[in-house]
Motif scaffolding. Sequence first.
Motif, short mmCIF file in Angstrom:
data_model
loop_
_atom_site.label_atom_id
_atom_site.label_comp_id
_atom_site.label_asym_id
_atom_site.label_seq_id
_atom_site.Cartn_x
_atom_site.Cartn_y
_atom_site.Cartn_z
N THR A 6 0.77 -0.95 0.34
CA THR A 6 0.36 0.38 -0.18
C THR A 6 0.48 1.34 -0.87
N LEU A 7 0.34 2.36 -0.34
CA LEU A 7 0.94 3.29 -0.46
C LEU A 7 1.61 4.07 0.86
N SER A 8 0.68 3.54 2.12
CA SER A 8 0.54 4.27 3.11
C SER A 8 1.60 2.92 3.58
N ALA A 9 2.20 2.13 3.52
CA ALA A 9 2.88 1.08 3.61
C ALA A 9 4.49 1.44 3.88
N LEU A 10 4.52 1.80 2.48
CA LEU A 10 5.85 2.34 2.19
C LEU A 10 5.84 3.72 2.21
N ALA A 11 5.01 4.61 1.91
CA ALA A 11 5.62 6.16 2.94
C ALA A 11 6.59 5.77 3.98
N GLN A 12 5.59 4.64 5.38
CA GLN A 12 6.39 4.90 6.32
C GLN A 12 7.45 4.03 6.10
N LYS A 13 7.52 3.00 5.41
CA LYS A 13 8.91 2.51 5.07
C LYS A 13 10.36 3.29 4.81
N LEU A 14 9.08 4.32 3.71
CA LEU A 14 10.42 5.20 3.56
C LEU A 14 10.43 6.44 4.20
N GLY A 15 9.83 6.88 5.72
CA GLY A 15 9.72 7.39 6.55
C GLY A 15 10.12 9.05 6.33
N VAL A 16 8.82 8.90 5.10
CA VAL A 16 7.45 9.82 4.69
C VAL A 16 5.95 10.42 4.67
N ARG A 17 5.25 11.38 4.04
CA ARG A 17 4.19 10.75 4.45
C ARG A 17 3.35 10.51 3.36
N SER A 18 2.47 10.44 3.32
CA SER A 18 1.87 8.94 2.12
C SER A 18 1.63 9.98 1.20
N PRO A 19 1.20 11.67 0.87
CA PRO A 19 1.14 12.58 -0.27
C PRO A 19 2.36 13.11 -0.53
N SER A 20 3.72 12.41 -0.12
CA SER A 20 4.86 12.68 -1.10
C SER A 20 5.60 12.08 -1.99
N LEU A 21 4.41 10.26 -2.27
CA LEU A 21 5.00 9.70 -2.23
C LEU A 21 4.14 10.18 -4.31
N TYR A 22 3.11 10.75 -4.23
CA TYR A 22 2.49 10.71 -5.60
C TYR A 22 3.53 11.96 -5.89
N ASN A 23 4.52 12.97 -6.12
CA ASN A 23 5.42 13.15 -6.76
C ASN A 23 6.32 12.46 -7.38
N HIS A 24 6.28 10.62 -7.39
CA HIS A 24 6.16 10.44 -7.96
C HIS A 24 6.19 8.92 -8.35
N VAL A 25 5.05 9.04 -8.55
CA VAL A 25 3.65 7.62 -8.52
C VAL A 25 2.39 8.33 -9.01
N ASN A 26 1.26 8.24 -10.14
CA ASN A 26 0.63 8.95 -9.98
C ASN A 26 -0.12 7.90 -8.66
N GLY A 27 -0.28 7.07 -8.17
CA GLY A 27 -1.51 6.47 -7.25
C GLY A 27 -0.80 4.59 -6.83
N LEU A 28 -1.09 4.04 -6.20
CA LEU A 28 -0.98 2.39 -6.82
C LEU A 28 -1.31 2.20 -7.80
N PRO A 29 -2.02 2.21 -8.77
CA PRO A 29 -2.71 1.31 -9.86
C PRO A 29 -0.80 1.73 -10.48
N ASP A 30 -0.74 3.45 -10.41
CA ASP A 30 0.82 3.68 -11.47
C ASP A 30 2.24 2.77 -10.47
N LEU A 31 1.76 3.00 -9.16
CA LEU A 31 3.35 2.08 -8.82
C LEU A 31 2.91 0.42 -9.09
N ARG A 32 2.56 -0.07 -9.20
CA ARG A 32 1.81 -0.82 -9.52
C ARG A 32 3.00 -1.68 -10.54
N SER A 33 2.25 -0.81 -11.97
CA SER A 33 2.39 -0.43 -12.80
C SER A 33 3.92 -0.13 -13.05
#
Length: 188
Positions: free
Chosen positions: A29-56
């Motif tokens: 999940t984006l939440s679990a990934l954010a936690q692993k990376l030590g960032v807040r979930s919204p920060s991930l959207y700088n690199h992926v456009n949500g979970l489907p984009d992350l999986r792709s």
Amino acid sequence: MVRRLGLDRETLLIAAAELADEAGLDNLTLSALAQKLGVRSPSLYNHVNGLPDLRSALAAFCMQHLVDLIRDAVIGKSGEEAILSLSSSYLAFARQRPGLYEAFYKTDASESPEVAKFGEQLLNIFIRILEPYGLGEQNTLHTIRGLRSLLHGFASLEQNKGFRMQLDFDESLNFVLRAFLKGLESGA
């Protein structure tokens, strides 16, 4: 967009692959990934456009690694030796990177140009190692489907503990691959 220093798409994909390997792709999940990376979930959207984009992106990341691994495994080999080496590398990858491997077969290549590109590269490796058998274009593609089905079946059954008999997994695989190869040789 402000990006966290040190966090880029590659770092994000490496962490996502580790999470998928540890807990399975469905638990990524984006939440679990954010936690692993030590960032807040919204920060991930700088690199992926949500979970489907992350999986792709993860599927493309996987395929790039799988293509490199298999290409290295078959360099300088042909025929039976190449097929056995490819098979061994393919299954080793599935064993060592179970979540990443799951991303490989759960992503529709038609929805991602990057996945399609690596899929084409993988297909070309299979085609090249089957050239010595002189099967023709259509039969080569049938053979690739059969070999991939065989390898994926073994990988999937092993990951899901589907082999319950007290037979060595690798011995069974070797037996089936050799039977497959005999069929190719007799058909060529």
